[in-house]
Structures are given as structure tokens and as C-alpha cells.
Design an enzyme around this catalytic site. Sequence first.
Site, PDB file in Angstrom:
ATOM      1  N   GLY A   9       0.847  -1.189   0.000  1.00  0.00           N
ATOM      2  CA  GLY A   9       0.000   0.000   0.000  1.00  0.00           C
ATOM      3  C   GLY A   9       0.878   1.233   0.000  1.00  0.00           C
ATOM      4  N   GLY A  10       0.259   2.387   0.060  1.00  0.00           N
ATOM      5  CA  GLY A  10       0.990   3.638   0.065  1.00  0.00           C
ATOM      6  C   GLY A  10       1.610   3.941   1.414  1.00  0.00           C
ATOM      7  N   ALA A  11       2.354   5.018   1.468  1.00  0.00           N
ATOM      8  CA  ALA A  11       2.979   5.445   2.721  1.00  0.00           C
ATOM      9  C   ALA A  11       1.897   5.792   3.735  1.00  0.00           C
ATOM     10  CB  ALA A  11       3.874   6.658   2.463  1.00  0.00           C
ATOM     11  N   SER A  13      -0.367   4.068   5.080  1.00  0.00           N
ATOM     12  CA  SER A  13      -1.683   3.537   4.734  1.00  0.00           C
ATOM     13  C   SER A  13      -2.224   2.558   5.775  1.00  0.00           C
ATOM     14  CB  SER A  13      -1.619   2.832   3.375  1.00  0.00           C
ATOM     15  OG  SER A  13      -0.727   1.721   3.448  1.00  0.00           O
ATOM     16  N   GLY A  14      -1.371   2.132   6.719  1.00  0.00           N
ATOM     17  CA  GLY A  14      -1.781   1.138   7.707  1.00  0.00           C
ATOM     18  C   GLY A  14      -1.221  -0.242   7.436  1.00  0.00           C
ATOM     19  N   HIS A  50       7.284   2.794  15.480  1.00  0.00           N
ATOM     20  CA  HIS A  50       6.935   1.418  15.115  1.00  0.00           C
ATOM     21  C   HIS A  50       7.070   0.489  16.314  1.00  0.00           C
ATOM     22  CE1 HIS A  50       6.038   0.766  10.808  1.00  0.00           C
ATOM     23  NE2 HIS A  50       6.622   1.940  10.651  1.00  0.00           N
ATOM     24  N   GLU A  62      17.591  -6.773  13.522  1.00  0.00           N
ATOM     25  CA  GLU A  62      17.889  -5.635  12.655  1.00  0.00           C
ATOM     26  C   GLU A  62      18.832  -6.096  11.557  1.00  0.00           C
ATOM     27  OE1 GLU A  62      19.283  -2.414  15.068  1.00  0.00           O
ATOM     28  OE2 GLU A  62      17.383  -2.307  16.178  1.00  0.00           O
TER      29      GLU A  62
END
Length: 169
Positions: A9-11, A13-14, A50, A62
Site C-alpha cells: 500500500g501507500g505510505a 496507509s496502515g 513502530h 535488525e
Amino acid sequence: MNKITLVTGGAKSGKSRHAEGIVKASGSPAIYIATGQALDDEMSDRIAAHKVQRGAGWETIEEPLDLCGALVRSDGRGTRLVDCMTLWLSNVFLAETDWEASLSEVLDVLRTQQSPVVLVSNEVGWGIVPMSDVGRRYRDASGVMNQRIAEVADAVVLVSCGLPLTLKG
């Protein structure tokens, strides 16, 4: 649960929130494979947000470049969330590594995984056309990457406005 799930999805966007929900619903240990690097204050703030969003109970690995190694080492230990593939691709570009060969290696490793993997990836091509050559090459590469991941994925979910739309699976 699906073995390989792509959430795109877009930036903002969930996508990540939805992907985290998939991992939590699996009932197995949750492993977060973080590809982002805190190279500036803004990225440090995003990473911190996050961590707060997903809450406690996650093992974090990481790994900005060696995604294959992170997947192999964590297989069999829980459901993995890779967040995100477009940051990984950016790291590959910055390292001046052959992105197509690197992606092929990741896809080969994904096909061998025993434990589920949820991958988050941005739909970069839905934004403005980048002004620079490298920006346009990155945009195009991310679109190709998402297509290739979708081919091997058991499920593909598009998230827009926080709402998931199942495209596959």
C-alpha cells in the site's frame, strides 16, 4: 495461516499495523525483521514509533542488507514480519549491489521457509514521478520487486486508508 503474505500500500496507509495483526493472530512467537536504519533523527523517530505501535513480545532482528541470512536464521522460531521490503531495496541500491540478483536470492529463500513470513512493501509507483534517474530506477525496481514477491506469495493484501483488500489468497 499463509506461508508467505505480502502486505502493500501507500505510505502511512496502515500496512505495518495490518501486518502486525496477521503475525499476532498466528499465535506463534513474533519476530520482527527490521530493514530500516536510523541514519537521521526522522528515521530514528519512525523506528521508535513502530516499536511503540507493535508493543511488547516481539523479538527484533535488525538486518538492513542480509535479509536471506535473517530469514534462514529465524526459520522455525516463529512468524516473521519483514518491515519493509522497500527499505531493504533502498539499502541494496545504496550498497550498489545488483538488486535483481539480491531479490532472486530472497525469493529463493522465501520458497524454502517452513515458518510463515509476512512482508511489508510500499507501492512507490503511486506517488509523484521522481526527478532523478536513480529515483526513477528505484521506483521501477520497487514495482518489479512487488510483482515478483506477489508471484511467490500465498496471499497479497493491499491496504489503503487503514482498510485491507485481499488481492490474492
